[in-house]
Write an enzyme that holds these catalytic residues in place. Structure first.
Site, PDB file in Angstrom:
ATOM      1  N   TYR A 294     -35.829 -91.756   4.189  1.00  0.00           N
ATOM      2  CA  TYR A 294     -34.803 -91.721   5.241  1.00  0.00           C
ATOM      3  C   TYR A 294     -33.331 -91.568   4.501  1.00  0.00           C
ATOM      4  CZ  TYR A 294     -32.505 -92.599   9.695  1.00  0.00           C
ATOM      5  OH  TYR A 294     -31.750 -92.389  10.767  1.00  0.00           O
TER       6      TYR A 294
ATOM      7  N   LYS B 269     -30.480 -67.911   7.216  1.00  0.00           N
ATOM      8  CA  LYS B 269     -29.857 -66.358   6.789  1.00  0.00           C
ATOM      9  C   LYS B 269     -30.039 -66.474   5.356  1.00  0.00           C
ATOM     10  CE  LYS B 269     -28.557 -66.455  11.232  1.00  0.00           C
ATOM     11  NZ  LYS B 269     -27.566 -67.060  11.759  1.00  0.00           N
TER      12      LYS B 269
ATOM     13  N   HIS C  91     -27.899 -64.703  27.519  1.00  0.00           N
ATOM     14  CA  HIS C  91     -28.628 -63.568  27.070  1.00  0.00           C
ATOM     15  C   HIS C  91     -30.152 -64.159  26.807  1.00  0.00           C
ATOM     16  CE1 HIS C  91     -26.530 -65.335  23.511  1.00  0.00           C
ATOM     17  NE2 HIS C  91     -27.644 -65.083  22.966  1.00  0.00           N
TER      18      HIS C  91
ATOM     19  N   ALA D 265     -23.345 -67.753   7.221  1.00  0.00           N
ATOM     20  CA  ALA D 265     -24.592 -67.557   7.309  1.00  0.00           C
ATOM     21  C   ALA D 265     -24.896 -66.348   6.298  1.00  0.00           C
ATOM     22  CB  ALA D 265     -25.079 -66.865   8.621  1.00  0.00           C
TER      23      ALA D 265
ATOM     24  N   ASP E  12     -17.588 -69.034   8.427  1.00  0.00           N
ATOM     25  CA  ASP E  12     -18.878 -69.242   9.063  1.00  0.00           C
ATOM     26  C   ASP E  12     -19.855 -68.364   8.348  1.00  0.00           C
ATOM     27  OD1 ASP E  12     -21.121 -69.120  10.686  1.00  0.00           O
ATOM     28  OD2 ASP E  12     -20.024 -68.070  12.364  1.00  0.00           O
TER      29      ASP E  12
ATOM     30  N   PHE F   6     -18.847 -65.450  16.061  1.00  0.00           N
ATOM     31  CA  PHE F   6     -20.398 -65.348  16.525  1.00  0.00           C
ATOM     32  C   PHE F   6     -20.727 -65.944  18.013  1.00  0.00           C
ATOM     33  CE2 PHE F   6     -24.777 -66.854  15.910  1.00  0.00           C
ATOM     34  CZ  PHE F   6     -25.406 -65.606  16.166  1.00  0.00           C
ATOM     35  N   ASP F   7     -21.776 -65.419  18.682  1.00  0.00           N
ATOM     36  CA  ASP F   7     -21.788 -66.222  19.875  1.00  0.00           C
ATOM     37  C   ASP F   7     -21.947 -67.642  20.060  1.00  0.00           C
ATOM     38  OD1 ASP F   7     -24.496 -65.982  18.726  1.00  0.00           O
ATOM     39  OD2 ASP F   7     -25.567 -65.406  20.574  1.00  0.00           O
TER      40      ASP F   7
END
Ligand SMILES: *Cc1c(COP(=O)(O)O)cnc(C)c1O
Length: 466
Positions: free
Chosen positions: A81, A266, A458, A225, A223, A133-134
């Site tokens: 843990y 990604k 979407h 990815a 960001d 990005f969304d």
């Protein structure tokens, strides 16, 4: 015998930098079956079952094939843990490959955004960036803040060949920093820029952003990815970087940032995982509070020990030139075939996907009939290929006026999972699209939305034929 020698004089054909050890069957359905299935999910491709899809190009997120070494790492995972060795393995890889001292594991990229933005964003804030990005935009707007797109105008002309369509326009960025500076907690740069077509950002541009951020006293968040794919494009396209290794370029990129969020699904080639990495100890301790609340204790976030191990290994594999070359050349291959058929695309092709320009493909349909969604449904009907709409459906409604937003680009994205399909699969996709392109005039009607969620519609929206 001499023929064999002659072979060495020829340019060798390109081939993958790996071979296949395990396979997974996919089902070739009939058109009749697909007609029935797509109707039963209200023309939303997210509703389809895996068995109903032949070639799945919905996303490259978490859909790649892990290597033998990553699977070996899975077996070595430490599920303690607190203080698991897997946490420290991941920490070492992040320090080594990306150059950050502090990090917090999260279950995926949007979770990293949720934790970080809980610290940094308050109501009324403005977050400038390059085509957010969304999920990033969703997490900004959920906090009643605004995302401002400062991407260069060239990005929105799909026919224009520009090497770095993910770049930020320095004038747009400086204008917003000058006029709204007090409301801006940070600048966010997406590498590569997903929304504008997997397009890279140059080092020169990243340095410009760093310079402006310093001038106005702002943080820079990456960001990240597809940071490795971005580095590959820098190596191939930016002067002075052709002899640098991917790892050197990656470190130089991240040197322009203070914080990064990562969807490891990604470029770290894992099925699930993410993290936030930062240089500030203070930010780390503030974010730890939210990480514990939303994700889990700070040495596992939302991740299993085995997954942290695979992620650490994936960071090294994902930044190998031979792997990146194999991957990006496959995307390019699909793009080339489509271009040869005359199909309109975002050009040049991006790192992870081919973006078909649905506005030009189905130019006789009005934008209110969702051209890209219509095309994606048509491609599924034709060959069982699942792409995804990156257009007006994804753009959601304006949070204030509740009107539909129609973005500059109306695209159908064909995202290629890493190390998963062969170029024969790419041929099927290309020919299916050519067939549709040849009879595009016969597609007289698009789609309308019948039900939708208030945000990120979407994924679950239901459609019907107009
Ligand atoms: C995928 C992605 C995210 C969100 O990550 P998830 O792991 O899907 O939650 C954020 N930003 C970019 C650029 C992405 O591509």
């Amino acid at each position: 015998m001499w023929q064999y020698y002659k072979l060495f004089d020829m340019e060798m054909p390109f081939a993958e930098a790996y071979k296949i050890k395990m396979v997974e069957s996919i089902y070739k359905s009939s058109r009749q079956e697909r007609e029935q299935w797509i109707k039963s999910v209200n023309y939303n491709l997210f509703g389809l079952k895996r068995e109903q899809v032949f070639i799945d190009l919905l996303t490259d997120s978490g859909t790649g094939a892990m290597s033998d070494r990553q699977w070996a790492e899975m077996m070595l995972g430490d599920e303690s843990y607190a203080g698991a060795s897997s946490f420290y393995k991941m920490k070492a890889a992040i320090q080594d490959v990306l150059g950050f001292e502090y990090f917090l594991p999260t279950h995926q990229g949007r979770a990293a955004e949720n934790v970080l933005f809980s610290v940094l964003i308050k109501e009324g804030d403005i977050i400038p960036g390059n085509s957010h990005f969304d999920t990033t935009k969703g997490h900004i707007e959920f906090r009643k803040a605004t995302a401002v797109d400062c991407t260069i105008d060239e990005a929105f002309d799909t026919t224009l060949l520009h090497p770095f369509k993910g770049n930020v326009d320095p004038e747009k960025l400086e204008t917003i920093l000058k006029t709204k500076g007090d409301k801006i907690p940070f600048i966010i740069i997406t590498v590569t820029c997903n929304s504008s077509g997997g397009q890279p950002v140059s080092i020169e541009n990243l340095k410009m952003v760093r310079h402006l951020a310093d001038k106005y006293g702002k943080l820079v968040v990456f960001d990240s990815a597809r940071f490795a794919e971005n580095a590959y494009f820098i190596k191939l396209r930016e002067k002075g970087y052709e002899h640098k290794t991917i790892r050197e370029i990656v470190l130089e990129m991240f040197a322009c940032s203070d914080v990064m969020t990562m969807s490891a699904k990604k470029d770290a080639i894992v099925n699930m995982g993410g993290f936030i990495a930062m240089r500030s100890k203070e930010l780390h301790s503030k974010a730890s509070v939210f990480n514990i609340m939303f994700e889990g204790y700070i040495t596992y976030g939302g991740m299993s020990g085995r997954d942290m191990n695979a992620l650490a290994q994936g960071l090294y594999e994902g930044t190998e030139f031979s792997y990146l070359e194999t991957r990006i050349r496959q995307v390019e291959y699909l793009g080339k075939r489509l271009i040869d058929f005359g199909i309109p695309l975002q050009q040049p092709t991006g790192g992870h996907a081919v973006f078909v320009d649905a506005k030009r493909f189905l130019e006789h349909l009005p934008k209110e009939e969702f051209q890209a969604q219509t095309l994606a449904v048509e491609l599924y009907r034709e060959a069982g290929v699942r792409g995804v709409e990156i257009g007006a459906v994804l753009a959601d409604r304006d949070p204030v006026t509740r009107e539909n937003r129609f973005p500059a680009l109306e695209l159908m994205r064909l995202a290629i999972p890493r190390r998963t399909y062969t170029n024969n699969h790419m041929d099927v996709v290309a020919v299916a699209l050519k067939n549709i392109y040849d009879r595009r005039e016969t597609i007289r009607k698009g789609l309308k939305i019948t039900t939708e969620a208030p945000i990120m519609r979407h994924f679950t929206a239901a459609f019907d034929l107009v």
